[in-house]
Design an enzyme around this catalytic site. Structure first.
Site: not given
Lengths: 379, 77
Positions: A81-82, A201, A324
């Site tokens: 997808g990237t 995915h 975090c």
């Protein structure tokens, strides 16, 4: 491999992170196994195995086109997808006759923001408290003569809010790129874009398959080195079996969409009201005009990483946009742009087979976990 | 700017600076200010969000003498 964990054999666990990756759809598994045998060859070759691979690739393209209501020659398969985001956005940028400004809301996915900064001059537009950009504000920012392209996601990947893709009226000659990765298969693709990207995915296809859509007639130029493949918009040897599996999953997901989405919407509504009833918990994102399977909330005075671990120990897999809990130690750019708490954040995203019982089990333990974590820090 | 109470949250990780702010806000009178000094990057977003949720006033960001960011809040209630 005998020690590999098998989620399906553990009745105690509930995975609620389908927005990161949806488990493989049974339709994809079937197609993948068949195509692994029949689709191994180079689809450019004229021999019989090559023609077989080509047939499978063309079939995958046709199925995806039908599911998304686009033309087959507008569909390309990429390695992720990237990569589809990079090629879609940067190809429109390269095709522009104007400047190098890439206008986008602050809540776009990191893949879009990084591509805009790599290839051009990013111009961020603010969003409202639900994470939605104003269509007129986006168009106004795009009216600058140096604007090459506008990027606007179909729906936000962290909070689910649907963006006004089909209501943006851009100046002549300014194309629109839409990142559809979070929404493809789940929502009807809106109109009005020149290039779009999806990720298999995230709808139950295999990882390693992206979908790049480029509208017929769009001024798109390959932003990377060309490659003499079947499809001039991509490069490298196509993963033919995975493309077919992705297409089969997409076809199945679109066919089941109405039933699955209406079940998921009801479950998300239930989660939203139960989470909001916990003291100092803020549910974020549009409550109505949103992705059907995803809900995000932030818990004041709670450490996001500790919350993810505590839920994991109790058998629930969830994601978090808190600093975090992130690899970057930076809080979520989406939550920051919305002005909502970035700590104590949880994103729940339902798989197609998540049940009401799964959700109720989570909601039964959630208030106690939040209270325990607050007690540890004296709140 | 000058603040009525400065909280030294240097070296603390998110969400500890906001927890400290929540714990100490009533140490000042209504109308007085509290500055949270911390390198925690999340505090830049979370202190203003806390103000909105707690109906306190977000004054803004400056820096402590050693250059560490300071996030300033005015107690309204």
């Amino acid at each position: 491999m005998t020690n590999a964990p098998a989620a399906s054999e553990d009745p105690g666990r509930v995975e609620l992170d389908a927005a990161s990756s949806e488990p493989l759809h049974p339709a994809a598994r079937e197609a993948l196994v068949a195509a692994l045998e029949q689709g191994y060859a180079d689809p450019r070759r004229l021999h019989r195995p090559g023609r077989s691979a080509r047939l499978i690739l063309d079939n995958a393209r046709a199925v995806v086109a039908e599911a998304l209501e686009v033309r087959p020659d507008e569909v390309s398969f990429t390695a992720s997808g990237t990569e589809a985001v990079h090629r879609g956005l940067l190809g429109l940028l390269r095709g522009s006759r104007r400047g190098s400004r890439v206008v986008h809301p602050a809540v776009e996915h990191a893949a879009v923001r990084h591509a805009a900064a790599w290839g051009g001059e990013p111009v961020e537009v603010s969003v409202d408290e639900w994470g939605r950009v104003d269509a007129a504000e986006l168009a106004a920012a795009a009216s600058h003569p140096e604007t090459a392209v506008v990027a606007l996601q179909v729906a936000n990947h962290e909070v689910g809010t649907v963006q006004p893709v089909d209501r943006v009226e851009l100046p002549d000659g300014v194309p629109l790129f839409t990142d559809a990765c979070a929404a493809m298969g789940r929502l009807t693709l809106p109109a009005g874009w020149d290039a779009a990207a999806g990720s298999a995915h995230k709808w139950g296809g295999p990882a390693g398959v992206g979908v790049l859509l480029v509208r017929k007639g769009a001024r798109w130029r390959n932003p990377f080195p060309g490659d003499d493949r079947v499809d001039e918009r991509t490069s490298g040897f196509e993963n033919v079996p995975a493309a077919l599996a992705a297409a089969a999953a997409l076809q199945a997901v679109v066919a089941e969409r109405e039933a699955v989405a209406s079940r998921q919407r009801a479950l998300v509504d239930r989660i939203r009201s139960a989470a909001a009833a916990i003291p100092d918990v803020e549910v974020v994102g549009d409550p109505v005009d949103r992705l059907p399977h995803l809900v995000t909330f932030s818990c004041l005075y709670v450490d996001g990483e500790a919350l993810v671990h505590a839920l994991d120990r109790r058998g629930f897999g969830v994601a978090s946009g808190s600093a975090c809990a992130a690899s970057s130690l930076e809080p979520s750019a989406v939550l920051a742009a919305m002005g909502v708490l970035t700590h104590g954040n949880v994103r729940l995203s339902l798989a197609r087979d998540t049940t009401e019982a799964d959700v109720e089990r989570l909601l039964a333990v959630l208030p106690g976990i939040v209270a325990d974590l607050r007690a540890e820090v004296g709140r | 700017m000058s603040v009525d109470l400065e909280l030294d949250c240097r070296g603390q990780r998110c969400p500890m600076p906001v927890i400290e702010l929540g714990r100490r806000i009533e140490d000042v009178d209504v109308g007085q200010t509290v500055g949270v000094v911390t390198e925690d990057v999340a505090a830049r977003h979370d202190v203003p969000a806390w103000c909105r949720m707690r109906r306190q006033e977000w004054v803004g960001e400056d820096a402590a003498d050693d250059g560490v960011p300071r996030f300033v809040v005015r107690r309204l209630a």
